[in-house]
Motif scaffolding. Structure first.
Motif, PDB file in Angstrom:
ATOM      1  N   GLY A 124       0.809  -1.215   0.000  1.00 48.58           N
ATOM      2  CA  GLY A 124       0.000   0.000   0.000  1.00 48.58           C
ATOM      3  C   GLY A 124       0.842   1.265   0.000  1.00 48.58           C
ATOM      4  N   LYS A 125       0.518   2.184  -0.908  1.00 49.72           N
ATOM      5  CA  LYS A 125       1.168   3.492  -1.022  1.00 49.72           C
ATOM      6  C   LYS A 125       2.685   3.396  -1.227  1.00 49.72           C
ATOM      7  CE  LYS A 125      -2.407   5.481   1.818  1.00 49.72           C
ATOM      8  NZ  LYS A 125      -2.777   5.912   3.132  1.00 49.72           N
ATOM      9  N   THR A 126       3.128   2.342  -1.868  1.00 53.83           N
ATOM     10  CA  THR A 126       4.557   2.124  -2.104  1.00 53.83           C
ATOM     11  C   THR A 126       4.998   2.784  -3.405  1.00 53.83           C
ATOM     12  OG1 THR A 126       4.452   0.031  -0.912  1.00 53.83           O
ATOM     13  CG2 THR A 126       6.316   0.325  -2.366  1.00 53.83           C
ATOM     14  N   ASN A 127       6.174   3.371  -3.397  1.00 51.58           N
ATOM     15  CA  ASN A 127       6.744   3.985  -4.595  1.00 51.58           C
ATOM     16  C   ASN A 127       7.634   2.955  -5.289  1.00 51.58           C
ATOM     17  OD1 ASN A 127       7.982   5.471  -6.578  1.00 51.58           O
ATOM     18  ND2 ASN A 127       8.828   7.013  -5.219  1.00 51.58           N
ATOM     19  N   LEU A 128       7.179   2.475  -6.444  1.00 51.09           N
ATOM     20  CA  LEU A 128       7.935   1.502  -7.241  1.00 51.09           C
ATOM     21  C   LEU A 128       8.333   2.105  -8.586  1.00 51.09           C
ATOM     22  CD1 LEU A 128       5.653  -1.516  -6.400  1.00 51.09           C
ATOM     23  CD2 LEU A 128       8.088  -1.435  -5.904  1.00 51.09           C
ATOM     24  N   SER A 129       8.411   3.427  -8.654  1.00 49.19           N
ATOM     25  CA  SER A 129       8.755   4.074  -9.926  1.00 49.19           C
ATOM     26  C   SER A 129      10.147   3.649 -10.378  1.00 49.19           C
ATOM     27  CB  SER A 129       8.683   5.602  -9.788  1.00 49.19           C
ATOM     28  OG  SER A 129       9.616   6.073  -8.848  1.00 49.19           O
ATOM     29  N   GLY A 130      10.222   3.236 -11.622  1.00 54.43           N
ATOM     30  CA  GLY A 130      11.497   2.823 -12.200  1.00 54.43           C
ATOM     31  C   GLY A 130      12.050   1.514 -11.655  1.00 54.43           C
ATOM     32  N   ALA A 131      11.269   0.798 -10.866  1.00 55.73           N
ATOM     33  CA  ALA A 131      11.735  -0.475 -10.300  1.00 55.73           C
ATOM     34  C   ALA A 131      11.722  -1.580 -11.348  1.00 55.73           C
ATOM     35  CB  ALA A 131      10.857  -0.880  -9.120  1.00 55.73           C
ATOM     36  N   ASN A 132      12.572  -2.576 -11.162  1.00 54.39           N
ATOM     37  CA  ASN A 132      12.615  -3.737 -12.032  1.00 54.39           C
ATOM     38  C   ASN A 132      11.807  -4.851 -11.383  1.00 54.39           C
ATOM     39  OD1 ASN A 132      13.184  -5.953 -13.606  1.00 54.39           O
ATOM     40  ND2 ASN A 132      15.390  -5.910 -13.281  1.00 54.39           N
ATOM     41  N   LEU A 133      10.652  -5.168 -11.969  1.00 51.87           N
ATOM     42  CA  LEU A 133       9.770  -6.218 -11.457  1.00 51.87           C
ATOM     43  C   LEU A 133       9.717  -7.426 -12.397  1.00 51.87           C
ATOM     44  CD1 LEU A 133       6.916  -3.826 -10.318  1.00 51.87           C
ATOM     45  CD2 LEU A 133       8.393  -5.156  -8.801  1.00 51.87           C
ATOM     46  N   ARG A 134      10.720  -7.552 -13.274  1.00 56.80           N
ATOM     47  CA  ARG A 134      10.747  -8.691 -14.214  1.00 56.80           C
ATOM     48  C   ARG A 134      10.716 -10.006 -13.451  1.00 56.80           C
ATOM     49  NH1 ARG A 134      12.199  -9.405 -19.404  1.00 56.80           N
ATOM     50  NH2 ARG A 134      12.058  -7.625 -20.629  1.00 56.80           N
ATOM     51  N   ARG A 135       9.863 -10.893 -13.913  1.00 57.42           N
ATOM     52  CA  ARG A 135       9.689 -12.227 -13.330  1.00 57.42           C
ATOM     53  C   ARG A 135       9.249 -12.197 -11.862  1.00 57.42           C
ATOM     54  NH1 ARG A 135      14.122 -12.192 -16.260  1.00 57.42           N
ATOM     55  NH2 ARG A 135      15.576 -12.358 -14.555  1.00 57.42           N
ATOM     56  N   ALA A 136       8.775 -11.042 -11.375  1.00 59.03           N
ATOM     57  CA  ALA A 136       8.239 -10.958 -10.013  1.00 59.03           C
ATOM     58  C   ALA A 136       6.815 -11.496 -10.002  1.00 59.03           C
ATOM     59  CB  ALA A 136       8.261  -9.518  -9.513  1.00 59.03           C
ATOM     60  N   THR A 137       6.406 -12.041  -8.888  1.00 54.63           N
ATOM     61  CA  THR A 137       5.041 -12.521  -8.710  1.00 54.63           C
ATOM     62  C   THR A 137       4.303 -11.484  -7.886  1.00 54.63           C
ATOM     63  OG1 THR A 137       5.840 -14.797  -8.696  1.00 54.63           O
ATOM     64  CG2 THR A 137       3.613 -14.425  -7.866  1.00 54.63           C
ATOM     65  N   LEU A 138       3.233 -10.939  -8.477  1.00 55.48           N
ATOM     66  CA  LEU A 138       2.461  -9.898  -7.807  1.00 55.48           C
ATOM     67  C   LEU A 138       1.110 -10.427  -7.383  1.00 55.48           C
ATOM     68  CD1 LEU A 138       3.171  -6.986 -10.318  1.00 55.48           C
ATOM     69  CD2 LEU A 138       4.340  -7.441  -8.167  1.00 55.48           C
TER      70      LEU A 138
END
Length: 165
Positions: A124-138
């Motif tokens: 919640g309310k997390t800043n993930l701008s420009g983060a690398n989420l490749r192959r992450a499970t959301l």
């Protein structure tokens, strides 16, 4: 006149219960830096920026408002850790275990979260701008509460969620 002086004096007297101390336990900070092992430790508000914590076991630790900028936490165990309002800008979190962790309000801009399972993580309310989420499970979460602007999503696409128009 005496009441005014008494009232002012009461405002100036420090009280132990008025402002609780949430600062990190110095012994715990030393332990995590030296051994990379500190389960359930108090690391709140600790400055660990730039520290190499690859493979660290910090399960259940309190890292509230800690400075973890540019930290290498790849392969670390952060199960059930309190990372709310933590500064994780440009941190390497590749392959980190974050199950049941609280990242509410954390700053993960530019962080590497590739191959991370975020299914049971509070974002919640997390800043993930420009983060690398490749192959992450959301998990299913409210995208309106996140800043994903410029983040590389699990499928390799670039997110525009949170970008100002």
């Amino acid at each position: 006149m005496k009441r005014n002086i008494l009232a002012i004096a009461m405002l100036l007297i420090p009280t132990g219960w008025a402002v609780p101390s949430d600062a990190a336990n110095p012994e715990h900070v030393r332990q995590v830096i030296e051994t990379r092992f500190c389960i359930g430790c108090d690391l709140s508000e600790a400055d660990l920026s730039g520290v190499d914590l690859r493979g660290a076991n910090l399960g259940g630790s309190d890292l509230y408002e800690a400075n973890l900028q540019d930290v290498d936490l790849s392969g670390a165990n952060l199960t059930d850790a309190h990372l709310d309002s933590t500064d994780l800008r440009r941190a390497n979190l590749k392959g980190v275990i974050l199950e049941w962790a609280n990242l509410e309000g954390a700053n993960l801009s530019g962080a590497n979260l590739s191959s991370v399972n975020l299914e049971w993580t509070n974002l919640g309310k997390t800043n993930l701008s420009g983060a690398n989420l490749r192959r992450a499970t959301l998990n299913d979460f409210d995208m309106d509460s996140l800043n994903l602007c410029g983040a590389t999503m699990p499928d390799g696409s670039i997110s525009t969620v949170g970008c100002e128009e």
